[in-house]
Design a protein around this motif. Structure first.
Motif, mmCIF file in Angstrom:
data_model
loop_
_atom_site.group_PDB
_atom_site.id
_atom_site.type_symbol
_atom_site.label_atom_id
_atom_site.label_comp_id
_atom_site.label_asym_id
_atom_site.label_seq_id
_atom_site.Cartn_x
_atom_site.Cartn_y
_atom_site.Cartn_z
ATOM 1 N N LYS A 101 -46.178 21.100 72.282
ATOM 2 C CA LYS A 101 -46.033 20.459 73.704
ATOM 3 C C LYS A 101 -47.055 21.199 74.625
ATOM 4 C CE LYS A 101 -42.863 20.999 76.653
ATOM 5 N NZ LYS A 101 -41.879 21.003 77.445
ATOM 6 N N ASN A 102 -46.972 22.558 74.557
ATOM 7 C CA ASN A 102 -47.671 23.674 75.353
ATOM 8 C C ASN A 102 -49.182 23.591 74.818
ATOM 9 O OD1 ASN A 102 -45.311 23.829 76.970
ATOM 10 N ND2 ASN A 102 -44.796 25.373 75.698
ATOM 11 N N SER A 103 -49.652 23.005 73.793
ATOM 12 C CA SER A 103 -51.110 23.008 73.578
ATOM 13 C C SER A 103 -51.901 22.166 73.617
ATOM 14 C CB SER A 103 -51.236 23.594 72.056
ATOM 15 O OG SER A 103 -50.476 22.519 71.118
ATOM 16 N N THR B 135 -36.137 25.649 64.265
ATOM 17 C CA THR B 135 -37.616 25.927 63.634
ATOM 18 C C THR B 135 -38.050 24.766 64.121
ATOM 19 O OG1 THR B 135 -36.620 27.034 61.808
ATOM 20 C CG2 THR B 135 -38.703 25.953 61.606
ATOM 21 N N LYS B 136 -37.671 23.678 64.101
ATOM 22 C CA LYS B 136 -38.555 22.056 64.284
ATOM 23 C C LYS B 136 -38.678 22.266 65.914
ATOM 24 C CE LYS B 136 -35.759 19.435 61.066
ATOM 25 N NZ LYS B 136 -34.732 18.020 60.840
ATOM 26 N N PHE B 137 -37.676 22.452 66.575
ATOM 27 C CA PHE B 137 -37.790 22.697 68.072
ATOM 28 C C PHE B 137 -38.754 23.664 68.483
ATOM 29 C CE2 PHE B 137 -36.461 24.597 72.204
ATOM 30 C CZ PHE B 137 -36.885 23.548 73.146
ATOM 31 N N GLU B 138 -38.891 24.853 67.794
ATOM 32 C CA GLU B 138 -40.079 25.966 68.330
ATOM 33 C C GLU B 138 -41.226 25.286 67.935
ATOM 34 O OE1 GLU B 138 -38.690 29.131 65.796
ATOM 35 O OE2 GLU B 138 -37.202 29.973 67.415
ATOM 36 N N ILE B 139 -41.676 24.393 66.834
ATOM 37 C CA ILE B 139 -42.846 23.932 66.372
ATOM 38 C C ILE B 139 -43.144 22.880 67.385
ATOM 39 C CG2 ILE B 139 -43.980 22.646 64.689
ATOM 40 C CD1 ILE B 139 -42.257 23.763 62.691
ATOM 41 N N TYR B 140 -42.253 22.058 67.816
ATOM 42 C CA TYR B 140 -42.465 21.070 69.030
ATOM 43 C C TYR B 140 -43.045 21.751 70.193
ATOM 44 C CZ TYR B 140 -41.221 18.022 72.890
ATOM 45 O OH TYR B 140 -41.420 17.239 73.876
ATOM 46 N N THR B 141 -42.073 22.602 70.741
ATOM 47 C CA THR B 141 -42.508 23.419 72.032
ATOM 48 C C THR B 141 -44.103 24.082 72.011
ATOM 49 O OG1 THR B 141 -40.287 23.829 72.164
ATOM 50 C CG2 THR B 141 -41.830 25.392 73.653
ATOM 51 N N GLY B 142 -44.359 24.607 70.908
ATOM 52 C CA GLY B 142 -45.711 25.033 70.418
ATOM 53 C C GLY B 142 -46.588 24.178 70.820
ATOM 54 N N THR C 11 -30.960 14.685 66.082
ATOM 55 C CA THR C 11 -29.863 13.981 65.336
ATOM 56 C C THR C 11 -30.152 12.215 65.885
ATOM 57 O OG1 THR C 11 -28.161 15.467 65.917
ATOM 58 C CG2 THR C 11 -27.363 13.109 65.736
ATOM 59 N N LEU C 12 -30.680 12.061 66.957
ATOM 60 C CA LEU C 12 -30.911 10.696 67.343
ATOM 61 C C LEU C 12 -32.440 10.236 66.277
ATOM 62 C CD1 LEU C 12 -30.726 10.748 71.256
ATOM 63 C CD2 LEU C 12 -29.274 9.371 69.619
ATOM 64 N N LEU C 13 -33.466 11.127 66.269
ATOM 65 C CA LEU C 13 -34.506 10.904 65.301
ATOM 66 C C LEU C 13 -33.911 10.700 64.104
ATOM 67 C CD1 LEU C 13 -36.791 13.683 67.234
ATOM 68 C CD2 LEU C 13 -36.984 10.965 67.239
ATOM 69 N N LEU D 288 -34.284 15.205 76.420
ATOM 70 C CA LEU D 288 -33.398 16.070 75.884
ATOM 71 C C LEU D 288 -34.234 17.190 75.247
ATOM 72 C CD1 LEU D 288 -31.554 13.243 73.659
ATOM 73 C CD2 LEU D 288 -30.698 14.694 75.532
ATOM 74 N N LEU D 289 -35.325 17.075 74.580
ATOM 75 C CA LEU D 289 -36.073 18.086 74.131
ATOM 76 C C LEU D 289 -36.561 19.058 75.333
ATOM 77 C CD1 LEU D 289 -38.291 16.489 71.382
ATOM 78 C CD2 LEU D 289 -36.559 18.154 70.961
ATOM 79 N N ASN D 290 -37.064 18.608 76.305
ATOM 80 C CA ASN D 290 -37.113 19.370 77.600
ATOM 81 C C ASN D 290 -36.188 20.157 78.290
ATOM 82 O OD1 ASN D 290 -40.000 18.686 76.978
ATOM 83 N ND2 ASN D 290 -39.934 16.909 78.447
ATOM 84 N N ARG D 291 -35.148 19.342 77.966
ATOM 85 C CA ARG D 291 -33.783 20.189 78.712
ATOM 86 C C ARG D 291 -33.160 20.996 77.571
ATOM 87 N NH1 ARG D 291 -33.227 14.878 80.706
ATOM 88 N NH2 ARG D 291 -31.762 14.212 79.147
ATOM 89 N N PHE D 292 -33.869 21.568 76.307
ATOM 90 C CA PHE D 292 -33.055 22.017 75.589
ATOM 91 C C PHE D 292 -31.934 21.694 74.791
ATOM 92 C CE2 PHE D 292 -35.674 24.935 78.274
ATOM 93 C CZ PHE D 292 -36.610 25.713 77.347
ATOM 94 N N SER D 293 -31.846 20.084 74.978
ATOM 95 C CA SER D 293 -30.688 19.623 73.980
ATOM 96 C C SER D 293 -31.419 19.001 73.012
ATOM 97 C CB SER D 293 -30.088 18.124 74.892
ATOM 98 O OG SER D 293 -29.548 18.818 76.099
ATOM 99 N N TYR D 294 -32.024 20.086 72.196
ATOM 100 C CA TYR D 294 -32.828 19.562 70.921
ATOM 101 C C TYR D 294 -31.894 19.295 69.643
ATOM 102 C CZ TYR D 294 -32.296 24.707 69.613
ATOM 103 O OH TYR D 294 -31.819 25.755 69.576
ATOM 104 N N PRO D 295 -30.658 19.885 69.553
ATOM 105 C CA PRO D 295 -29.762 19.201 68.757
ATOM 106 C C PRO D 295 -29.545 17.713 68.735
ATOM 107 C CG PRO D 295 -29.064 21.213 69.318
ATOM 108 C CD PRO D 295 -29.896 21.004 70.268
#
Length: 339
Positions: free
Chosen positions: A280-282, A271-278, A320-322, A309-316
């Protein structure tokens, strides 16, 4: 006379030290306006005691409305020629030449990183240079560079602020200082820089730069829209487009660090990744990322790693780092940083 406005909320541990630092260092006529933003601890009692002990201290209570509303009340109540804003958990120290307060400038900026000089704001080139300073120093990691976006370490012409109706935006929880400074700059004639530090910022785990902000996404987008409109009004957006993109990217990092990636955020990682992606593209975050790809702006290695990492879909891995980083910051030692 100098008016010092201190917004305070549940600062029973710090408020006395803050007020005493002003009383002990200023050797000119001043007033301290302590604006209590609905404290629920013993702050109210302590402030009333401070006011009883020193007539220069004035205490005012308001129902909880936020730091901007508290500062705005302080502006309305202030009687000085100059106004200074101090946070309740910080300290103020002045030991310089008081003739500086005879300046004809509308803003005096104090920091050891600056040379003593005055710049006019009638020339567009000088206006752009100062505003670049505000935008380039939007990252709190630049505290030791005397950054210009905050109201710390600055003395403002109170008449100018009142005559122009300049107030802090109560719709923001970050960026309100930048918008306030831009409003002042828009109406000011000159800025004077003084090579002296007058402010000590207390870096704590509960500071505004580290605590969890659930609504950070909405407020950052609102701030960036306000900033965009302000730069358009000043007719300088095209001149500092990359600085605006940089501050947008910094805003997205703050959203990650204080909201989506914070250890107190219990949402599912996907869910966090989907929000971030939205996001990033806005707009305006999408334009900021294009500037990275075009190498018009650069980011540090830490942020580059997380964004990569987020752009390469290594979002987990990224989240975890954050989570670990925000937990470390929460547990960090309290310290004073001279600004």
């Amino acid at each position: 006379m100098i008016s010092i406005v201190i917004p305070v909320y549940n600062a029973e541990v710090y408020i006395q030290e803050c007020v005493h630092s002003i009383q002990s260092s200023l050797k000119t006529k001043f007033e301290i306006l302590v604006i209590d933003d609905g404290s629920t601890d013993s702050t109210r009692y302590l402030c009333q005691q401070l006011a009883m002990e020193d007539s220069r201290v004035r205490y005012h209570y308001q129902y909880n409305a936020g730091v901007s509303a508290a500062r705005n009340l302080g502006i309305d109540l202030a009687n000085g020629k100059w106004i200074i804003f101090v946070d309740a958990d910080d300290k103020f120290s002045f030991s310089g030449d008081y003739t500086i307060f005879n300046s004809a400038a509308d803003i005096i900026v104090f920091s050891k990183v600056f040379e003593n000089k005055e710049i006019s704001l009638h020339e567009k080139s000088d206006l752009i240079e100062y505003i670049k300073g505000i935008l380039k120093c939007s990252d709190f990691t630049h505290y030791n560079k005397g950054y210009l976006n905050a109201v710390w370490s600055k003395v403002y012409n109170l008449d100018l602020i009142k005559e122009c109706g300049i107030k802090f935006s109560t719709n923001l929880i970050n960026g309100e200082d930048s918008i306030f400074n831009l409003d002042v700059v828009e109406n000011a004639n000159a800025i004077q820089f003084h090579n002296q530090s007058i402010y000590q910022w207390r870096k704590t785990s509960g500071s505004a730069t580290s605590k969890y902000q659930r609504n950070m996404i909405q407020t950052d987008k609102f701030f960036l829209k306000e900033l965009h409109n302000k730069l358009v009004d000043l007719d300088i957006l095209n001149d500092i487009r990359q600085e605006y993109n940089r501050i947008a990217l910094n805003g997205l990092w703050i959203v990650l660090f204080q909201c989506l990636g914070h250890y107190l955020n219990r949402d599912k990682v996907k869910t966090k990744f989907e929000i971030y992606t939205g996001l990033k593209n806005s707009f305006p975050y999408d334009e900021a990322f294009k500037s990275i790809l075009n190498r018009k702006i650069q980011i540090d290695k830490k942020r580059g790693l997380v964004f990569g990492l987020l752009n390469r879909f290594s979002y987990p891995v990224a989240f975890t780092l954050l989570r670990a980083a925000t937990k470390r910051k929460h547990n960090s030692q309290e310290e004073f940083l001279t600004i």
